[in-house]
Scaffold this motif. Structure first.
Motif, PDB file in Angstrom:
ATOM      1  N   ARG A   1     -51.025 -27.039 -19.212  1.00 38.57           N
ATOM      2  CA  ARG A   1     -49.887 -27.470 -18.583  1.00 38.57           C
ATOM      3  C   ARG A   1     -49.827 -28.074 -17.313  1.00 38.57           C
ATOM      4  NH1 ARG A   1     -45.007 -25.818 -21.667  1.00 38.57           N
ATOM      5  NH2 ARG A   1     -45.390 -24.041 -22.906  1.00 38.57           N
TER       6      ARG A   1
ATOM      7  N   LYS B   1     -44.129 -20.366 -16.893  1.00 35.39           N
ATOM      8  CA  LYS B   1     -44.931 -20.301 -18.203  1.00 35.39           C
ATOM      9  C   LYS B   1     -46.265 -20.257 -17.767  1.00 35.39           C
ATOM     10  CE  LYS B   1     -41.769 -24.116 -19.430  1.00 35.39           C
ATOM     11  NZ  LYS B   1     -41.424 -25.909 -19.847  1.00 35.39           N
TER      12      LYS B   1
ATOM     13  N   GLN C   1     -43.698 -17.536 -21.943  1.00 30.74           N
ATOM     14  CA  GLN C   1     -42.506 -18.119 -20.737  1.00 30.74           C
ATOM     15  C   GLN C   1     -41.550 -17.220 -20.636  1.00 30.74           C
ATOM     16  OE1 GLN C   1     -39.969 -21.610 -21.842  1.00 30.74           O
ATOM     17  NE2 GLN C   1     -42.087 -22.023 -23.021  1.00 30.74           N
TER      18      GLN C   1
ATOM     19  N   GLU D   1     -41.288 -24.043 -12.917  1.00 29.17           N
ATOM     20  CA  GLU D   1     -40.517 -25.280 -13.199  1.00 29.17           C
ATOM     21  C   GLU D   1     -39.222 -25.060 -12.911  1.00 29.17           C
ATOM     22  OE1 GLU D   1     -43.141 -26.852 -17.236  1.00 29.17           O
ATOM     23  OE2 GLU D   1     -40.935 -26.850 -17.170  1.00 29.17           O
ATOM     24  N   HIS D   2     -38.624 -25.949 -12.263  1.00 32.86           N
ATOM     25  CA  HIS D   2     -37.010 -25.889 -12.142  1.00 32.86           C
ATOM     26  C   HIS D   2     -36.456 -26.019 -13.502  1.00 32.86           C
ATOM     27  CE1 HIS D   2     -33.034 -27.057 -10.629  1.00 32.86           C
ATOM     28  NE2 HIS D   2     -33.214 -28.006 -11.407  1.00 32.86           N
TER      29      HIS D   2
ATOM     30  N   VAL E   1     -33.982 -27.595 -16.053  1.00 35.44           N
ATOM     31  CA  VAL E   1     -33.057 -28.597 -16.095  1.00 35.44           C
ATOM     32  C   VAL E   1     -31.865 -28.131 -16.928  1.00 35.44           C
ATOM     33  CG1 VAL E   1     -32.940 -31.271 -16.900  1.00 35.44           C
ATOM     34  CG2 VAL E   1     -35.260 -30.198 -15.842  1.00 35.44           C
TER      35      VAL E   1
ATOM     36  N   GLU F   1     -32.171 -32.546 -25.807  1.00 33.78           N
ATOM     37  CA  GLU F   1     -33.558 -32.696 -25.824  1.00 33.78           C
ATOM     38  C   GLU F   1     -33.811 -33.752 -26.864  1.00 33.78           C
ATOM     39  OE1 GLU F   1     -36.076 -28.942 -25.122  1.00 33.78           O
ATOM     40  OE2 GLU F   1     -34.243 -28.105 -25.780  1.00 33.78           O
TER      41      GLU F   1
ATOM     42  N   GLU G   1     -43.192 -31.473 -22.372  1.00 27.74           N
ATOM     43  CA  GLU G   1     -44.400 -31.523 -22.935  1.00 27.74           C
ATOM     44  C   GLU G   1     -44.675 -32.342 -23.921  1.00 27.74           C
ATOM     45  OE1 GLU G   1     -45.152 -27.621 -24.315  1.00 27.74           O
ATOM     46  OE2 GLU G   1     -43.850 -27.733 -25.988  1.00 27.74           O
TER      47      GLU G   1
END
Ligand code: AMP
Length: 377
Positions: free
Chosen positions: A109, A149, A160, A185-186, A188, A193, A270
């Motif tokens: 990642r 994650k 995660q 990660e922030h 969202v 999606e 991803e």
């Protein structure tokens, strides 16, 4: 311009990994007249049930990889965690048109997000940490919600933890201490999606499947709807970002990029270097499926221009849904049921999927409702 050699039926396609993606690739290849060999440790795995030959061995067993390379005219894979040494071995023998690079990126990642960032593409704010202390320091720079994650090995929400408030900080620190290489990660707050599934040829020619809108339950894909309910701005941004990444990684074959939509913005999440669960709808709803187009790309055949024939909904069938789906199947005429031939219907295990297509979105939704009345998914 690069061109891979043309592989024609009845030449042999080797597949590393024998799950449902390999099975559907194989079914496409068999229609076309190819022979297929699969390498998987489980005898009679979903792909082996429809392939010509199985090599029963671990994915990183180099003797087995050598045997697969020897008997195959071209080799592909159905999952991203292919051993890089094995991939490089096959690539060096000119039999892995997809190459090892896309695997190297999508297995990690950090590399994946960094590549997107370096290409100036929008990604959620992120930070890489390698232990609890670094995690604590990095979190000071984040607002909640956030997510931590593992950088490798996670899938379907495994590996995660969502961090809803500072009360979850210690959990994140412990997670980083245990797993070492992690990404924070922030989170969202997305409207939707989506995923872009596409196929690229070695020549650089690229074909995009219609963008799919994806709903998850417990981090596992539940439903894909096509056409996605997105405007042209989002569609253009999604296809443009995809094209940039596809060219940068020199992708060959079918590949998927998952994204979040927030207002008129997208954030890349991803990538999967293979056909994707959100592209299963293409089997019935498009003139060419993501699997057939993948076979065409790795065999050096020209890519078919893609058309969406009808609006589609695809719903995954997990272990706990199987009995209900069989019941609905016996009493409703619509819904194309695909079952993957897995022996044990474990909870949360993907056992199959059902695709609904109709000439209008309203009729398609009616079909889904009718099917769901007979079961609970
Ligand atoms: P991933 O394994 O990264 O695809 O994450 C699994 C699912 O968790 C995604 O499909 C999203 O629903 C959710 N998710 C992961 N990362 C984020 C994020 N940064 N912001 C919002 N949702 C996320």
């Amino acid at each position: 311009m690069q061109k891979n050699k043309t592989i024609l039926p009845p030449q042999m396609i080797g597949i590393i990994g024998g799950g449902q993606l390999g099975r559907m690739m194989t079914l496409s290849a068999k229609y076309m007249g190819y022979r297929v060999a699969v390498l998987d440790p489980t005898p009679g795995c979903p792909t082996a049930q429809v392939a010509d030959k199985q090599i029963v061995a671990a994915y990183d067993d180099m003797d087995a990889i050598k045997e697969l390379t020897e008997i195959s005219d071209v080799v592909t894979y159905e999952f991203e965690n292919v051993d890089l040494k094995a991939a490089t071995y096959i690539e060096q023998r000119g039999k892995l048109p997809q190459g090892a690079y896309a695997l190297e990126i999508t297995q990690n990642r950090e590399k994946e997000k960094q590549l997107m960032k370096d290409a100036n593409l929008p990604v959620p704010k992120f930070s890489i940490v390698t232990n609890g202390k670094e995690c604590e320091a990095a979190l000071a720079d984040f607002t909640y919600p956030a997510v931590i994650k593992t950088c490798s090995g996670g899938y379907d929400g495994k590996g995660q933890i969502k961090l809803t408030s500072s009360a979850d900080q210690q959990q994140a620190i412990d997670f980083a201490e245990k797993n070492q290489h992690c990404i924070i990660e922030h989170w969202v707050t997305f409207d939707k999606e989506i995923s872009v599934v596409f196929t690229r040829a070695a020549s650089g020619a690229i074909t995009f499947f219609p963008i799919a809108e994806n709903d998850h339950k417990d981090h596992i894909l539940y439903q894909t709807t096509v056409p996605a309910g997105i405007n042209e701005t989002i569609e253009r941004k999604a296809y443009d970002a995809t094209k940039i990444l596809a060219d940068k990684m020199n992708i060959v074959g079918t590949f998927a990029i998952e994204m979040f939509v927030q207002g008129d913005d997208i954030y890349l999440n991803e990538m999967a270097p293979r056909p994707h669960n959100s592209g299963h709808y293409t089997i019935e709803a498009c003139n060419v499926s993501q699997f057939t187009q993948h076979v065409r790309a790795i065999c050096g055949l020209p890519l078919t221009e893609i058309q969406l024939l009808q609006p589609a909904t695809m719903i995954n069938v997990l272990g706990e849904d199987l009995a209900g789906v069989l019941q609905a199947m016996s009493s409703t005429p619509n819904g194309f049921v695909h079952l993957y031939g897995k022996d044990e219907a474990k909870t949360k295990r993907k056992m199959g999927h059902v695709t609904f297509i109709a000439e209008t979105e309203a009729k398609r939704t009616d079909q889904v409702d009718q099917f769901l009345q007979k079961t609970v998914l």
